[in-house]
Design a protein around this motif. Sequence first.
Motif, PDB file in Angstrom:
ATOM      1  N   ASP A  83     -10.328  72.468 -32.829  1.00 32.22           N
ATOM      2  CA  ASP A  83     -10.293  72.846 -34.239  1.00 32.22           C
ATOM      3  C   ASP A  83      -8.853  72.736 -34.755  1.00 32.22           C
ATOM      4  O   ASP A  83      -7.979  72.205 -34.070  1.00 32.22           O
ATOM      5  N   ALA A  84      -8.598  73.259 -35.934  1.00 29.13           N
ATOM      6  CA  ALA A  84      -7.273  73.144 -36.549  1.00 29.13           C
ATOM      7  C   ALA A  84      -6.194  73.889 -35.772  1.00 29.13           C
ATOM      8  O   ALA A  84      -5.006  73.600 -35.933  1.00 29.13           O
ATOM      9  N   THR A  85      -6.562  74.828 -34.896  1.00 26.65           N
ATOM     10  CA  THR A  85      -5.570  75.589 -34.140  1.00 26.65           C
ATOM     11  C   THR A  85      -5.077  74.848 -32.902  1.00 26.65           C
ATOM     12  O   THR A  85      -4.090  75.252 -32.299  1.00 26.65           O
ATOM     13  N   GLY A  86      -5.753  73.798 -32.514  1.00 22.71           N
ATOM     14  CA  GLY A  86      -5.389  73.047 -31.323  1.00 22.71           C
ATOM     15  C   GLY A  86      -4.399  71.942 -31.624  1.00 22.71           C
ATOM     16  O   GLY A  86      -3.771  71.914 -32.685  1.00 22.71           O
ATOM     17  N   HIS A  87      -4.274  71.019 -30.690  1.00 21.70           N
ATOM     18  CA  HIS A  87      -3.322  69.923 -30.870  1.00 21.70           C
ATOM     19  C   HIS A  87      -4.000  68.561 -30.946  1.00 21.70           C
ATOM     20  O   HIS A  87      -3.322  67.541 -31.026  1.00 21.70           O
ATOM     21  N   THR A  88      -5.306  68.519 -30.947  1.00 23.24           N
ATOM     22  CA  THR A  88      -6.024  67.245 -30.968  1.00 23.24           C
ATOM     23  C   THR A  88      -5.573  66.381 -32.130  1.00 23.24           C
ATOM     24  O   THR A  88      -5.318  65.182 -31.965  1.00 23.24           O
ATOM     25  N   TRP A  89      -5.442  66.980 -33.287  1.00 20.73           N
ATOM     26  CA  TRP A  89      -5.091  66.223 -34.488  1.00 20.73           C
ATOM     27  C   TRP A  89      -3.630  65.764 -34.484  1.00 20.73           C
ATOM     28  O   TRP A  89      -3.210  65.038 -35.374  1.00 20.73           O
ATOM     29  N   HIS A  90      -2.867  66.132 -33.470  1.00 22.42           N
ATOM     30  CA  HIS A  90      -1.486  65.656 -33.339  1.00 22.42           C
ATOM     31  C   HIS A  90      -1.418  64.285 -32.669  1.00 22.42           C
ATOM     32  O   HIS A  90      -0.330  63.741 -32.511  1.00 22.42           O
ATOM     33  N   HIS A  91      -2.564  63.753 -32.257  1.00 26.18           N
ATOM     34  CA  HIS A  91      -2.614  62.470 -31.550  1.00 26.18           C
ATOM     35  C   HIS A  91      -3.398  61.449 -32.370  1.00 26.18           C
ATOM     36  O   HIS A  91      -4.433  61.773 -32.943  1.00 26.18           O
ATOM     37  N   PRO A  92      -2.926  60.195 -32.393  1.00 26.15           N
ATOM     38  CA  PRO A  92      -3.657  59.157 -33.136  1.00 26.15           C
ATOM     39  C   PRO A  92      -5.002  58.834 -32.493  1.00 26.15           C
ATOM     40  O   PRO A  92      -5.235  59.120 -31.310  1.00 26.15           O
ATOM     41  N   ASP A  93      -5.856  58.238 -33.293  1.00 28.61           N
ATOM     42  CA  ASP A  93      -7.213  57.884 -32.862  1.00 28.61           C
ATOM     43  C   ASP A  93      -7.226  57.166 -31.521  1.00 28.61           C
ATOM     44  O   ASP A  93      -8.012  57.497 -30.635  1.00 28.61           O
ATOM     45  N   ASP A  94      -6.373  56.161 -31.392  1.00 32.43           N
ATOM     46  CA  ASP A  94      -6.398  55.333 -30.190  1.00 32.43           C
ATOM     47  C   ASP A  94      -6.106  56.156 -28.933  1.00 32.43           C
ATOM     48  O   ASP A  94      -6.752  55.971 -27.909  1.00 32.43           O
ATOM     49  N   LEU A  95      -5.152  57.082 -29.010  1.00 30.39           N
ATOM     50  CA  LEU A  95      -4.845  57.910 -27.844  1.00 30.39           C
ATOM     51  C   LEU A  95      -5.994  58.869 -27.539  1.00 30.39           C
ATOM     52  O   LEU A  95      -6.357  59.054 -26.377  1.00 30.39           O
ATOM     53  N   LEU A  96      -6.571  59.451 -28.566  1.00 28.71           N
ATOM     54  CA  LEU A  96      -7.723  60.339 -28.345  1.00 28.71           C
ATOM     55  C   LEU A  96      -8.858  59.580 -27.658  1.00 28.71           C
ATOM     56  O   LEU A  96      -9.490  60.091 -26.728  1.00 28.71           O
ATOM     57  N   PHE A  97      -9.091  58.359 -28.106  1.00 27.96           N
ATOM     58  CA  PHE A  97     -10.130  57.530 -27.502  1.00 27.96           C
ATOM     59  C   PHE A  97      -9.808  57.269 -26.031  1.00 27.96           C
ATOM     60  O   PHE A  97     -10.650  57.430 -25.149  1.00 27.96           O
ATOM     61  N   ARG A  98      -8.558  56.867 -25.729  1.00 25.45           N
ATOM     62  CA  ARG A  98      -8.170  56.550 -24.362  1.00 25.45           C
ATOM     63  C   ARG A  98      -8.221  57.780 -23.453  1.00 25.45           C
ATOM     64  O   ARG A  98      -8.634  57.679 -22.300  1.00 25.45           O
ATOM     65  N   ILE A  99      -7.804  58.942 -23.968  1.00 23.61           N
ATOM     66  CA  ILE A  99      -7.889  60.171 -23.172  1.00 23.61           C
ATOM     67  C   ILE A  99      -9.339  60.450 -22.807  1.00 23.61           C
ATOM     68  O   ILE A  99      -9.648  60.774 -21.661  1.00 23.61           O
ATOM     69  N   THR A 100     -10.215  60.323 -23.774  1.00 21.68           N
ATOM     70  CA  THR A 100     -11.629  60.604 -23.535  1.00 21.68           C
ATOM     71  C   THR A 100     -12.239  59.587 -22.585  1.00 21.68           C
ATOM     72  O   THR A 100     -12.974  59.950 -21.663  1.00 21.68           O
ATOM     73  N   LYS A 101     -11.932  58.334 -22.772  1.00 22.28           N
ATOM     74  CA  LYS A 101     -12.534  57.293 -21.948  1.00 22.28           C
ATOM     75  C   LYS A 101     -11.933  57.226 -20.545  1.00 22.28           C
ATOM     76  O   LYS A 101     -12.663  57.148 -19.557  1.00 22.28           O
ATOM     77  N   PHE A 102     -10.598  57.258 -20.446  1.00 20.91           N
ATOM     78  CA  PHE A 102      -9.934  56.992 -19.177  1.00 20.91           C
ATOM     79  C   PHE A 102      -9.335  58.214 -18.495  1.00 20.91           C
ATOM     80  O   PHE A 102      -8.887  58.126 -17.355  1.00 20.91           O
ATOM     81  N   GLY A 103      -9.271  59.350 -19.182  1.00 17.73           N
ATOM     82  CA  GLY A 103      -8.624  60.542 -18.636  1.00 17.73           C
ATOM     83  C   GLY A 103      -7.177  60.615 -19.072  1.00 17.73           C
ATOM     84  O   GLY A 103      -6.579  59.614 -19.490  1.00 17.73           O
ATOM     85  N   VAL A 104      -6.606  61.805 -18.980  1.00 20.98           N
ATOM     86  CA  VAL A 104      -5.260  62.053 -19.491  1.00 20.98           C
ATOM     87  C   VAL A 104      -4.211  61.208 -18.772  1.00 20.98           C
ATOM     88  O   VAL A 104      -3.375  60.571 -19.408  1.00 20.98           O
ATOM     89  N   ALA A 105      -4.226  61.192 -17.449  1.00 18.76           N
ATOM     90  CA  ALA A 105      -3.186  60.487 -16.694  1.00 18.76           C
ATOM     91  C   ALA A 105      -3.147  59.001 -17.052  1.00 18.76           C
ATOM     92  O   ALA A 105      -2.080  58.458 -17.362  1.00 18.76           O
ATOM     93  N   LYS A 106      -4.272  58.344 -17.015  1.00 20.56           N
ATOM     94  CA  LYS A 106      -4.308  56.908 -17.304  1.00 20.56           C
ATOM     95  C   LYS A 106      -3.965  56.633 -18.774  1.00 20.56           C
ATOM     96  O   LYS A 106      -3.233  55.693 -19.072  1.00 20.56           O
TER      97      LYS A 106
END
Length: 159
Positions: A83-106
């Motif tokens: 939600d608005a209290t987190g940091h998700t919205w601090h990352h661009p779409d492409d990074l959010l997609f890659r984190i979800t698909k490949f995991g944080v480390a990759k």
Amino acid sequence: MKTRASFALAGLALLAGLGYLFFDTLWRGHAPMSLRPDDPRLLALGEKVYAAQCASCHGANLEGQPNWKVPGPDGRLPAPPHDATGHTWHHPDDLLFRITKFGVAKAANLKDHPSAMPAYEGVLGDEEIVAVLSWIKSRWPAEIRARHDRLNEQARAAR
């Protein structure tokens, strides 16, 4: 003669651009994408996928787990809020997609990163990942969505 040369240069420029997009797609592992928080069909899918795959850790209302900034006994951070209290919205779409698909480390090109967040490659398709991220974004206040849109514009300009 000038017309032929102009066409040849334009053709070379087009091929170079397509080559760049092809290389960028291979390098990143997927085609460039954008979230679509105003697409009702996609949001319906995203809500369903979130409930099935994400809510158990990130909360039914995007609230995340308590003390999400403090590593647990296993050294891993609890699931953050989306939600608005987190940091998700601090990352661009492409990074959010890659984190979800490949995991944080990759996604972050780290050798290792202790995270309970699973990689969803092979579990969810790209459209399902875009759908769930779009649904999350659709729940943010207008001010946060606007800030995230500006962040995406900056990220695209830097490419």
